[in-house]
Design an enzyme around this catalytic site. Structure first.
Site, short mmCIF file in Angstrom:
data_model
loop_
_atom_site.label_atom_id
_atom_site.label_comp_id
_atom_site.label_asym_id
_atom_site.label_seq_id
_atom_site.Cartn_x
_atom_site.Cartn_y
_atom_site.Cartn_z
N HIS A 425 0.81 -1.21 0.00
CA HIS A 425 0.00 0.00 0.00
C HIS A 425 0.85 1.27 0.00
CE1 HIS A 425 -3.78 1.87 -0.06
NE2 HIS A 425 -4.41 1.17 0.88
N ASP A 429 -1.96 2.08 -4.95
CA ASP A 429 -3.23 2.54 -4.41
C ASP A 429 -4.29 1.44 -4.56
OD1 ASP A 429 -2.13 5.00 -3.84
OD2 ASP A 429 -2.68 5.84 -5.79
#
Length: 453
Positions: A425, A429
């Site tokens: 992450h 995204d």
């Protein structure tokens, strides 16, 4: 005669230390040139260390499970001629420096003296753990634990009136031996053996030896086994821990209808049976991933979090997570974008078999840019695979099952399968990860797109 020192070689890729996993020689053995002396484990593979010369083994440089720094002394040999031990270096074990020579600082590093004991290697930790467990084995009549002892020891303990549960065991794996009974009797002089009963005639009754019986149904499984985590298993553990600690994972699971894909796979196998490699689901998934990363290059990438640089790759070097007898390995399918379905199937089978046989090279086990993992029939409904650091994505395949689904207002039976994927992450995204999996899904549910560039 001279002394030849073999040092831990620099295996490349910036490796600073390796783990010693096997010795193939012992002190006093005679070796020949090119004979394998030891196996060391890097974070990728096991590497054999051969001898460059012939000679006799003087000393070994450590115990199994020890981390050995690159360039440190691995083994000493006694050889014909002068060897490579320079003047002033520390002498080999058992040789004395001539008294006439002045004392010199050793050129070969020696083990320093620690005020606090140095860290133990894995083998020594296991040995001490076993000894400590055996020394501390004094139970208080635990009904779920039966002391370990031979029938002869049990009979003598009964004759002496000594409860085995009170005896400190010093034998292997916590076994009570005769010496332990002697020590217990000396420490408790008040003990007296049971007095045998007598018949009316005065003759002693023949003693009946108590045969130990099972205390309860848990007794037969109340054993422990201490297994050192070394070699490949330690490398796997360290890599998984490092990846989970460093990477903020998030997972995305999507359901895919693979009815048409399976029908196409069966048709292709029937059409080319005996002429081309048999297709499994994996080559079709690889092809779908290759097509999807063209739209999402940020998925086919590696993230160096120490310097903060993401490297996106045009070539798809796809890791294939493979279960072997020694643990999980990830051989690499190089340039997957350049392979057709059958070449992809052949190469997957080749690298996976090399990994299972322990014959995969360092090049075949490193350099992947994205990983595909599958447990086949054991795939379950969903999982959360761990990213193969420093990659940023891993795609996991779950079990294929027939389920009733709604199509055009009617309930029909379709072959369904989930993809469970994880992403880093920090650089991927959530929306991009979802769109990537949807692109893979689109190709798999319309399998004709597999052949469209």
């Amino acid at each position: 005669m001279g002394t030849y020192i073999i040092k831990t070689p620099d295996i490349g890729e910036g490796i600073a230390e390796v783990e010693l996993v096997a010795w193939h020689v012992k002190e006093g053995d005679t070796v020949v040139a090119d004979q394998v002396l030891a196996d060391v484990m890097t974070d990728k593979a096991t590497v054999e260390i051969p001898s460059p010369v012939a000679g006799r083994v003087l000393t070994l440089g450590g115990s199994i499970g020890r981390a050995v720094a690159v360039g440190s002394e691995l083994i000493r040999l006694e050889v014909e001629g002068e060897g490579n031990l320079k003047a002033g270096a520390a002498p080999a074990a058992g040789t004395a420096r001539p008294a006439a020579q002045p004392a010199q600082l050793p050129a070969v590093p020696v083990r320093p003296t620690f005020a606090v004991p140095p860290p133990l290697d894995a083998g020594e930790r296991v040995r001490q753990a076993i000894e400590a467990a055996a020394a501390a084995r004094v139970t208080q009549g635990n009904a779920f634990e039966r002391p370990i002892a031979s029938p002869a020891v049990r009979r003598r303990a009964w004759e002496l009136g000594i409860p085995l549960e009170r005896v400190r065991a010093t034998g292997p794996a916590g076994r009570i031996v005769q010496a332990d009974l002697d020590a217990h009797a000396r420490a408790h002089p008040g003990l007296a053996p049971p007095v045998p009963a007598r018949e009316a005639s005065g003759a002693p009754v023949k003693a009946v030896v108590a045969v130990p019986v099972r205390v309860n149904r848990f007794e037969e499984i109340n054993t422990t086994e201490t297994i050192p985590v070394i070699g490949l298993r330690r490398k796997i553990a360290m890599k998984m821990q490092d990846a989970k600690r460093r990477i903020p994972h998030f997972s995305y699971v999507e359901e895919i209808d693979v009815t048409e894909l399976e029908a196409l796979r069966r048709q292709l196998n029937a059409r080319w049976e005996g002429q081309r490699a048999r297709l499994t689901l994996l080559p079709l998934l690889v092809r779908a991933m290759v097509l999807a990363v063209r739209k999402f290059p940020q998925i086919n990438a590696r993230f160096d979090d120490e310097v903060g640089v993401v490297t996106r790759h045009g070539a798809v070097h796809l890791g294939i997570a493979t279960q072997t007898g020694n643990g999980l390995m990830v051989p690499v399918l190089r340039h997957a974008e350049a392979l057709d379905l059958w070449a992809c199937a052949s190469e997957i089978a080749r690298v996976a078999e090399a990994a299972r046989a322990g014959k995969a090279t360092r090049e075949e086990l490193s350099g992947s840019t994205i990983t595909l993992t599958s447990l086949g029939a054991l795939g379950g409904i969903a999982n959360t695979p761990i990213i193969n650091h420093p990659e940023v994505a891993i795609v996991g395949v779950n079990r294929m099952v027939e389920r009733p689904v709604v199509r055009g207002g009617a309930i029909v039976v379709r072959q369904m399968m989930n993809l469970s994927s994880s992403f880093d992450h920090r650089v991927v995204d959530g929306a991009d990860a979802a769109a990537f999996i949807q692109a893979v899904r689109g190709v798999l549910e319309a399998p004709g797109l597999l052949f469209v560039e």
